[in-house]
Write an enzyme that holds these catalytic residues in place. Structure first.
Site, short mmCIF file in Angstrom:
data_model
loop_
_atom_site.label_atom_id
_atom_site.label_comp_id
_atom_site.label_asym_id
_atom_site.label_seq_id
_atom_site.Cartn_x
_atom_site.Cartn_y
_atom_site.Cartn_z
CG ASP A 13 -1.89 -1.19 1.18
OD1 ASP A 13 -2.24 -1.64 0.07
OD2 ASP A 13 -2.23 -1.69 2.26
CE LYS A 16 2.43 -2.57 -4.36
NZ LYS A 16 2.18 -2.22 -2.95
CG ASN A 38 -2.84 -10.85 -2.55
OD1 ASN A 38 -2.83 -10.62 -3.75
ND2 ASN A 38 -1.80 -11.39 -1.93
CB ALA A 39 -2.77 -6.50 -5.28
N GLY A 40 -4.56 -4.31 -3.75
CA GLY A 40 -5.56 -3.27 -3.98
C GLY A 40 -4.82 -2.01 -4.36
CG HIS A 41 -2.37 -1.91 -7.01
ND1 HIS A 41 -1.67 -2.59 -7.96
CD2 HIS A 41 -1.95 -2.43 -5.83
CE1 HIS A 41 -0.87 -3.47 -7.39
NE2 HIS A 41 -1.03 -3.40 -6.09
CD GLN A 223 0.63 -9.02 -2.70
OE1 GLN A 223 1.26 -9.70 -3.49
NE2 GLN A 223 -0.62 -8.71 -2.91
CB THR A 238 1.73 -12.26 0.48
OG1 THR A 238 0.67 -12.82 -0.31
CG2 THR A 238 2.90 -11.85 -0.42
CB THR A 300 -9.64 -6.33 4.16
OG1 THR A 300 -8.51 -5.52 4.56
CG2 THR A 300 -9.15 -7.58 3.48
CB THR A 413 3.04 16.04 -3.34
OG1 THR A 413 2.60 16.38 -4.66
CG2 THR A 413 4.55 16.09 -3.26
CB SER A 414 -1.94 14.93 -3.90
OG SER A 414 -2.51 14.67 -5.17
#
Ligand code: GDP
Ligand code: IMO
Ligand code: MG
Length: 429
Positions: A13, A16, A38-41, A223, A238, A300, A413-414
């Site tokens: 997290d 990426k 399992n990844a959340g981008h 991850q 993982t 999650t 920066t954001s």
């Protein structure tokens, strides 16, 4: 011009997805090589927010997306994600997405066992995403997995299901969970086959052709190094290798084709799930970081644990992951903090250590050694060039650069795509 691999340098997290989306404008293809849903981008483009789990982030830029053999693919989750992003106006079709025919499938008994095992572990749970990632990778090395190509071979699937269900039903019964029947699983797979097979191909061949044509490949890690099954905080990791070298084996290209290795780190540290976290903050400062950084798991929704930047850990990730340039994200979250701390090493059972050792008890005992650095009163939020940053923020970034022993390549920066400072172009190598 070179290819670029983006990997996480902490516990995931780090941002990426945002970085891959930003770089993708100059790439021709974006490749996922490990992990699964399992990844959340999270990608923020103007008023639209895209949350991607399995789909390569380059799809948002209309770039070809490739899911490599190293990824564990839940076909139902994939189809649901495709439908969701299509609803947001993105084009996803067999023309824009290719999936390795040798990728391992995640089937309903994988999340069932993942969750049942976690429940049985009680307080010792890993805190997995419950999506069946671990069991699917176990099947892959145990040589019983059903892979994408098998969807075209009903007899192969039936044969493999005999062994798989013998294995899973024994375990699930023991754990007091409902078991699965071969008929239902085979029907499930046969129904999925025509929806998944149009995306399937030997992606190694396509990547070889693209490479020979001089096309730029961007490898998108999921991850992070400290969640790597070998190098991370085992067993709180993982089940895949998350380091850049996995980009080669996880997509079917040579190690030299991976290109420039870009590590992503937050300007502080977060972690979801259980496991050691030496710089974790349990006080008001930690709560503030979570609130300002909006630190909730993309997959999650769990609140992320927050703490100070751990330079000792990122230095370790730089060396293990082969990181050649570091992206520092979420610098804006530190705006207005009077004082910042950076961990430079640990004290473990009375001994000093510059790195996290491999032992589980030793990792749990690691206490951070800090240096303190003054914060800044101005704002980094939305800065797009060095001169927009408060002088003290530049000092913080430079100190991190020294401690982690890798050059800072980009600063974010954001959450917005273009709020990024480029120090050096990673595609230039
Ligand atoms: P990933 O798993 O590494 O792709 O990261 P996630 O998307 O799960 O989590 C990173 C979160 O931080 C997302 O909500 C991003 O929109 C957000 N983000 C990324 N970069 C920045 C940044 O520089 N500043 C702020 N405030 N948020 C950011
Ligand atoms: P991205 O790509 C943060 C964590 C889980 C758990 C451990 C094992 O968004 O950075 P698993 O379900 O993989 O067996 O869970 O790994 N984890 C992540 N943490 N970001 C992720 O992905 C993660 N993927 C898995 O919380 O601690
Ligand atoms: Mg994430």
């Amino acid at each position: 011009m070179t290819n670029v691999a983006v990997i996480g340098a902490q516990w995931g997290d780090e941002g990426k997805g945002k970085v891959v989306d930003w770089l993708a404008s100059r790439a021709d293809v974006v490749v996922r090589f490990q992990g699964g849903h399992n990844a959340g981008h999270t990608l923020v483009v103007g008023n639209e927010t895209y949350k991607l789990s399995l789909l390569p982030s380059g799809l948002v830029r209309g770039k070809l997306g490739v899911i490599g053999n190293g990824v564990v693919v839940d076909p139902e989750a994939l189809l649901a994600e495709i439908a969701r992003v299509q609803g947001q106006g993105l084009k996803v079709s067999p023309e824009t997405l290719r999936i390795s025919e040798s990728a391992t499938l995640i089937l309903p008994f994988h999340p069932a066992l993942d969750k049942a095992r976690e429940a049985a572990r009680g307080d010792a749970k890993i805190g997995t995403t419950g999506r069946g990632i671990g069991p699917a990778y176990e099947d892959r090395v145990a040589r019983r997995a059903i892979r994408v190509a098998d969807l075209a071979e009903p007899e192969t699937m039936a044969l493999k299901l005999d062994e798989l269900l013998r294995h899973y039903n024994t375990l699930l019964r023991e754990l007091g969970v409902e078991t699965f029947t071969k008929e239902a699983m085979l029907a499930h797979l046969l129904a999925l086959a025509p929806k998944i097979l149009p995306f399937a191909e030997p992606v190694w061949e396509r990547l070889d052709t693209l490479r020979k044509e001089g096309k730029r490949i961007l490898f998108e890690g999921a991850q992070a190094v400290m969640l790597d099954v070998d190098h991370g905080t085992y067993p709180f990791v993982t089940s895949s290798n998350t380091v850049a070298s996995a980009a080669a084996s996880g997509s079917g290209v040579g190690p030299w084709a991976v290109g420039f290795v870009l590590g992503i780190a937050k300007a502080y540290t977060t972690r979801v799930g259980s496991g050691p976290f030496p710089t974790e903050l349990f006080d008001e400062t930690g709560r503030k970081l979570g609130e300002r950084g909006f630190e909730f798991g993309t997959v999650t929704g769990r609140p992320r644990r927050c703490g100070w930047f751990d330079a000792a850990m990122v230095r370790q990730a730089v060396k293990i992951g082969g990181i050649q340039g570091l992206v520092l994200t979420k610098l804006d979250v530190l705006d207005g903090m009077p004082e910042l701390k950076i961990c430079t090493g640990y004290r473990i059972n009375g001994e000093r250590s510059r790195h996290l050792p491999a032992g589980m008890a030793a990792q749990a005992a690691a206490l951070p050694e800090y240096e303190t650095i003054e914060g800044w009163s101005g704002s980094c939020r939305g800065a797009r060039s060095w001169v927009d940053l408060p002088a003290q923020a530049i000092k913080y970034v430079r100190r991190i650069e020294e401690l982690v022993e890798a050059p800072i390549t980009l600063v974010s920066t954001s959450p917005e795509r273009d709020d990024t400072i480029m120090v050096r172009d990673p595609f230039e190598g």
